[in-house]
Write a protein that holds these residues in place. Structure first.
Motif, mmCIF file in Angstrom:
data_model
loop_
_atom_site.group_PDB
_atom_site.id
_atom_site.type_symbol
_atom_site.label_atom_id
_atom_site.label_comp_id
_atom_site.label_asym_id
_atom_site.label_seq_id
_atom_site.Cartn_x
_atom_site.Cartn_y
_atom_site.Cartn_z
ATOM 1 N N LYS A 116 8.831 62.486 84.804
ATOM 2 C CA LYS A 116 9.611 61.695 83.849
ATOM 3 C C LYS A 116 9.414 62.211 82.428
ATOM 4 O O LYS A 116 10.355 62.280 81.640
ATOM 5 N N LYS A 117 8.187 62.595 82.111
ATOM 6 C CA LYS A 117 7.922 63.147 80.779
ATOM 7 C C LYS A 117 8.716 64.436 80.562
ATOM 8 O O LYS A 117 9.355 64.594 79.524
ATOM 9 N N LEU A 118 8.685 65.337 81.533
ATOM 10 C CA LEU A 118 9.424 66.602 81.405
ATOM 11 C C LEU A 118 10.920 66.359 81.289
ATOM 12 O O LEU A 118 11.601 66.981 80.465
ATOM 13 N N GLN A 119 11.436 65.454 82.097
ATOM 14 C CA GLN A 119 12.860 65.121 82.059
ATOM 15 C C GLN A 119 13.245 64.604 80.673
ATOM 16 O O GLN A 119 14.266 65.006 80.105
ATOM 17 N N THR A 120 12.430 63.732 80.127
ATOM 18 C CA THR A 120 12.726 63.147 78.819
ATOM 19 C C THR A 120 12.609 64.186 77.715
ATOM 20 O O THR A 120 13.464 64.254 76.820
ATOM 21 N N LEU A 121 11.574 65.013 77.766
ATOM 22 C CA LEU A 121 11.403 66.051 76.740
ATOM 23 C C LEU A 121 12.568 67.032 76.734
ATOM 24 O O LEU A 121 13.001 67.490 75.677
ATOM 25 N N ARG A 122 13.096 67.337 77.906
ATOM 26 C CA ARG A 122 14.280 68.215 77.976
ATOM 27 C C ARG A 122 15.500 67.513 77.390
ATOM 28 O O ARG A 122 16.294 68.121 76.669
ATOM 29 N N ALA A 123 15.662 66.248 77.719
ATOM 30 C CA ALA A 123 16.830 65.491 77.265
ATOM 31 C C ALA A 123 16.881 65.371 75.749
ATOM 32 O O ALA A 123 17.958 65.485 75.155
ATOM 33 N N ILE A 124 15.746 65.143 75.119
ATOM 34 C CA ILE A 124 15.771 64.901 73.671
ATOM 35 C C ILE A 124 16.155 66.140 72.868
ATOM 36 O O ILE A 124 16.570 66.016 71.726
ATOM 37 N N GLN A 125 16.082 67.300 73.468
ATOM 38 C CA GLN A 125 16.416 68.528 72.747
ATOM 39 C C GLN A 125 17.903 68.638 72.411
ATOM 40 O O GLN A 125 18.271 69.310 71.462
ATOM 41 N N SER A 126 18.754 67.960 73.174
ATOM 42 C CA SER A 126 20.194 68.112 72.966
ATOM 43 C C SER A 126 20.891 66.844 72.481
ATOM 44 O O SER A 126 22.108 66.826 72.374
ATOM 45 N N LEU A 127 20.134 65.809 72.161
ATOM 46 C CA LEU A 127 20.741 64.546 71.752
ATOM 47 C C LEU A 127 20.870 64.433 70.242
ATOM 48 O O LEU A 127 20.047 64.958 69.498
ATOM 49 N N ASN A 128 21.924 63.723 69.814
ATOM 50 C CA ASN A 128 22.081 63.463 68.382
ATOM 51 C C ASN A 128 21.198 62.287 67.974
ATOM 52 O O ASN A 128 20.566 61.649 68.817
ATOM 53 N N ALA A 129 21.157 61.979 66.690
ATOM 54 C CA ALA A 129 20.256 60.958 66.159
ATOM 55 C C ALA A 129 20.487 59.589 66.799
ATOM 56 O O ALA A 129 19.536 58.894 67.160
ATOM 57 N N GLN A 130 21.741 59.197 66.952
ATOM 58 C CA GLN A 130 22.046 57.882 67.528
ATOM 59 C C GLN A 130 21.571 57.797 68.976
ATOM 60 O O GLN A 130 20.983 56.802 69.390
ATOM 61 N N LYS A 131 21.792 58.841 69.748
ATOM 62 C CA LYS A 131 21.371 58.834 71.152
ATOM 63 C C LYS A 131 19.850 58.903 71.269
ATOM 64 O O LYS A 131 19.272 58.351 72.200
ATOM 65 N N LEU A 132 19.190 59.583 70.340
ATOM 66 C CA LEU A 132 17.730 59.606 70.324
ATOM 67 C C LEU A 132 17.178 58.206 70.099
ATOM 68 O O LEU A 132 16.233 57.788 70.773
ATOM 69 N N ALA B 259 3.937 57.579 81.600
ATOM 70 C CA ALA B 259 4.977 58.000 82.540
ATOM 71 C C ALA B 259 4.461 59.146 83.421
ATOM 72 O O ALA B 259 3.486 59.821 83.075
ATOM 73 N N THR B 260 5.153 59.355 84.514
ATOM 74 C CA THR B 260 4.796 60.464 85.398
ATOM 75 C C THR B 260 5.100 61.788 84.707
ATOM 76 O O THR B 260 5.915 61.836 83.774
ATOM 77 N N LYS B 261 4.477 62.844 85.179
ATOM 78 C CA LYS B 261 4.743 64.170 84.609
ATOM 79 C C LYS B 261 6.216 64.516 84.697
ATOM 80 O O LYS B 261 6.797 65.060 83.760
#
Length: 71
Positions: A37-53, A33-35
């Motif tokens: 997209k990677k940064l966006q995804t890494l930020r997103a996973i910090q606040s998601l619960n197990a099901q959303k992950l 992925a582009t840099k």
């Protein structure tokens, strides 16, 4: 060739959200992925619960295979 589905399987097998985040981070780092997209995804996973992950992992892997993901 990197198979992101292997990472998805590992994420599904994790027992805690933190373990899922660690494996998800490995998947993002290994992906092509582009840099941005990677940064966006890494930020997103910090606040998601197990099901959303789990769900995001599938979508991320599918996008990595060139499949468009509908939200």
């Amino acid at each position: 060739m990197i198979n992101l589905n292997d990472y998805v399987e590992r994420i599904w097998q994790c027992e805690t959200e933190e373990e899922k985040r660690i494996v998800f981070t490995e998947m993002v780092d290994a992906s092509h992925a582009t840099k941005a997209k990677k940064l966006q995804t890494l930020r997103a996973i910090q606040s998601l619960n197990a099901q959303k992950l789990d769900s995001l992992a599938v979508n991320y892997a599918m996008a990595g295979e060139g499949l468009k993901v509908i939200r």
